[in-house]
Design an enzyme around this catalytic site. Structure first.
Site, PDB file in Angstrom:
ATOM      1  CB  SER A  30      -0.960  -0.002   1.193  1.00  0.00           C
ATOM      2  OG  SER A  30      -1.839  -1.100   1.091  1.00  0.00           O
ATOM      3  NE  ARG A  35      11.593  -9.528  13.182  1.00  0.00           N
ATOM      4  CZ  ARG A  35      11.302  -8.847  14.263  1.00  0.00           C
ATOM      5  NH1 ARG A  35      12.043  -8.980  15.353  1.00  0.00           N
ATOM      6  NH2 ARG A  35      10.277  -8.025  14.276  1.00  0.00           N
ATOM      7  CG  ASP A  89      13.001   0.294  10.973  1.00  0.00           C
ATOM      8  OD1 ASP A  89      13.843  -0.136  10.171  1.00  0.00           O
ATOM      9  OD2 ASP A  89      11.952  -0.320  11.246  1.00  0.00           O
ATOM     10  CE  LYS A 129      -4.955  -0.546   3.552  1.00  0.00           C
ATOM     11  NZ  LYS A 129      -3.634  -1.172   3.295  1.00  0.00           N
ATOM     12  CG  HIS A 166      -3.187  -8.426   5.115  1.00  0.00           C
ATOM     13  ND1 HIS A 166      -2.115  -8.937   4.416  1.00  0.00           N
ATOM     14  CD2 HIS A 166      -3.195  -7.093   4.859  1.00  0.00           C
ATOM     15  CE1 HIS A 166      -1.512  -7.964   3.765  1.00  0.00           C
ATOM     16  NE2 HIS A 166      -2.153  -6.833   4.008  1.00  0.00           N
ATOM     17  CG  ASP A 192      -3.288  -0.351  -2.899  1.00  0.00           C
ATOM     18  OD1 ASP A 192      -4.128  -1.241  -3.146  1.00  0.00           O
ATOM     19  OD2 ASP A 192      -2.988  -0.024  -1.740  1.00  0.00           O
ATOM     20  CG  HIS A 206       0.069  -7.164  -0.314  1.00  0.00           C
ATOM     21  ND1 HIS A 206       0.848  -6.055  -0.053  1.00  0.00           N
ATOM     22  CD2 HIS A 206      -0.949  -7.120   0.582  1.00  0.00           C
ATOM     23  CE1 HIS A 206       0.308  -5.373   0.957  1.00  0.00           C
ATOM     24  NE2 HIS A 206      -0.774  -6.002   1.355  1.00  0.00           N
TER      25      HIS A 206
END
Length: 509
Positions: free
Chosen positions: A61, A152, A262, A335, A406, A443, A461
């Protein structure tokens, strides 16, 4: 009366012919089917290099809305670096060259930090291989690898394969040695658990921690103790005489090849902040004049940036605003950032003439429990806005097909598609009643594949194409479009000139 031009994004609504596990195909959706049959339509590619991701990678997205709003392919960091390697620009990168020049002049070492995997989420091992080949080409003799093990974004016991692949490149280039090994649990913490990061720092700078003759031995010993890749203790590779292969010292250079910020920020701060106070670094705080970050990590990291941020100027929202048109962005909580921040190219602030409506998503544990989410409230709010003639341009996101998709559960996802179709009809009819035009698209896919071939839930997705319908009978659409072509198409419908920064092409012939 305003004649609104609306972009309706059916989040997670992909198209494929196979009906098995396909909630989009199995749902009753009379409105979508009617518009598809009545109006000009085509399909768009919403994955892979068409949206700036690696070939074959599913869209998402954030990426989808960035590309749609920008009206161009927005290369994500991974693809940007891949393209630079492929086109020979990587080796010419001024930031890398400065670090190499520095260690050659000083006779010091080049240290490579990063996640040792091909997960493609935080890093890619191919980028480290490109750095080894560059160092060899430039004649750098002392190159040391501080490998952060993944487990991971890839399987929990895959480190040995990546070590083998690295050793093959070391053999090929004649450059590089493993110096430290640490699971990402320690090296890539982002939650201020500084005791974890400190263990890494002490291994890298002081050579403290469990010692091993090679990286392979370290991993095997960890596995024998039930400790897998992500959690491997920061460990030091030593020579025959038990001295560390390398520690980080004054005037060395570092290239940190993770591209996602991050989980790179904390350990980068330890090496780049003179006034670092989160833990005591001890008497040895190496001065690293050339600390290179692959991308911009944070204002709190005092390093050089190899791939600087790309500013997205003249996104659809900005162009519409400059044309003096009024625009509305509307979605429910899940969203809302996508139709605002991401759609505006990573900009938080509203443009002049932009209005935003946020409808709260329902507070349920998982959305399969309430497949309609808040779609009826979003629809009522929007229809009211349309009837009040307030906006020239509308950007709407219906979240259901993605958020319920999902779950990997067919029944709730079919309900989500059906609720979406019901509300799509209400919105499109309100727009047509005002003599407006709607573009109906998505999208990325999700609800179109809810089951794997063996019947297990498919929660990810998809890479399937997405619909593109223009509710205007006198236009012809071309094939082969991508998400980055949507904004130029909207500008065509609005009669607004397309800026040069928008490299997408209108889908209207």
């Amino acid at each position: 009366m305003r004649k609104p031009t609306a972009l309706i994004i059916l989040d997670g609504f992909g198209l494929r012919e196979e009906t098995y596990g396909n909630a989009v195909a199995q749902a009753k959706k009379p409105n979508f089917d009617r518009y598809w049959n009545k109006f000009p339509h085509t399909t768009l590619t919403a994955c892979g290099e068409a949206v700036g991701l690696p070939e074959g990678q599913m869209g998402n997205s954030e990426v989808g809305h960035l590309n749609i709003g920008a009206g161009r392919i927005v290369y994500q960091s991974l693809t940007r670096v891949n393209v630079a390697i492929r086109e020979g620009e990587f080796d010419k990168n001024e930031t890398f060259q400065n670090a190499i020049k520095h260690v050659k002049e000083k006779g010091t070492a080049l240290h490579l930090f990063g996640l040792l995997s091909d997960g493609g989420v935080h890093s890619h091992i191919d980028h480290m291989f490109a750095l080894l080949r560059l160092a060899a080409k430039e004649g750098v003799e002392k190159v040391y690898i501080h490998a952060f093990l993944d487990g991971r974004d890839v399987g929990p016991q895959t480190a040995k394969g990546y070590i083998d692949a690295t050793n093959a490149v070391i053999k090929e280039t004649g450059v590089g040695q493993f110096a430290t090994i640490a699971g990402r649990y320690y090296s890539m913490d982002r939650d201020k658990r500084w005791d974890r990061v400190e263990k890494c720092y002490r291994a890298m700078v002081y050579g403290e921690g469990p010692t091993y003759k090679n990286a392979y031995e370290c991993v095997e010993d960890s596995y024998a103790n039930g400790i897998y890749d992500e959690f491997v203790l920061p460990s030091v590779i030593v020579n025959e005489d038990e001295t560390p292969v390398a520690t980080i010292n004054d005037d060395d250079a570092v290239i940190f090849y993770n591209f996602r910020p991050d989980r790179a920020i904390q350990i980068a701060r330890v090496f780049t902040n003179e006034d670092f106070r989160e833990f005591d670094r001890g008497e040895k705080v190496p001065h690293i004049p050339e600390f290179v970050c692959m991308t911009h990590f944070s204002e709190t990291v005092n390093g050089y940036v190899a791939f600087k941020p790309v500013n997205l100027d003249n996104t659809l929202g900005e162009v519409v605003s400059q044309a003096g048109l009024k625009q509305l962005r509307i979605a429910e909580t899940e969203k809302y950032p996508h139709v605002t921040f991401f759609f505006s190219g990573g900009r938080e602030a509203e443009f002049p003439g932009e209005e935003r409506i946020l409808i709260n998503s329902p507070k349920v544990a998982t959305y399969d429990l309430k497949p309609e989410m808040s779609i009826y409230e979003v629809t009522d709010a929007l229809v009211n806005e349309i009837e009040n003639d307030k906006h020239d341009v509308i950007i709407l996101n219906f979240a259901n097909c993605d958020m319920v998709g999902h779950s990997g559960m067919m029944e709730p996802t079919i309900k989500a598609v059906e609720a979406t179709d019901e509300c799509l009809g209400k919105v499109v009819e309100a727009i047509l009643a005002k003599d407006g035009v709607a573009i109906i698209t998505a999208d990325h896919g999700n609800a179109d594949e809810e089951l794997t071939p063996d019947g297990a839930p498919m929660t990810a997705h998809t890479t399937n194409p997405v619909p593109f319908i223009v509710t205007k009978k006198d236009v012809e659409l071309r094939e082969g479009g991508i998400l980055g072509d949507i904004a130029p198409t909207m500008l065509t419908l609005l009669g607004v000139e397309q800026p040069k920064e928008m490299t997408g092409k209108t889908i209207i012939k």
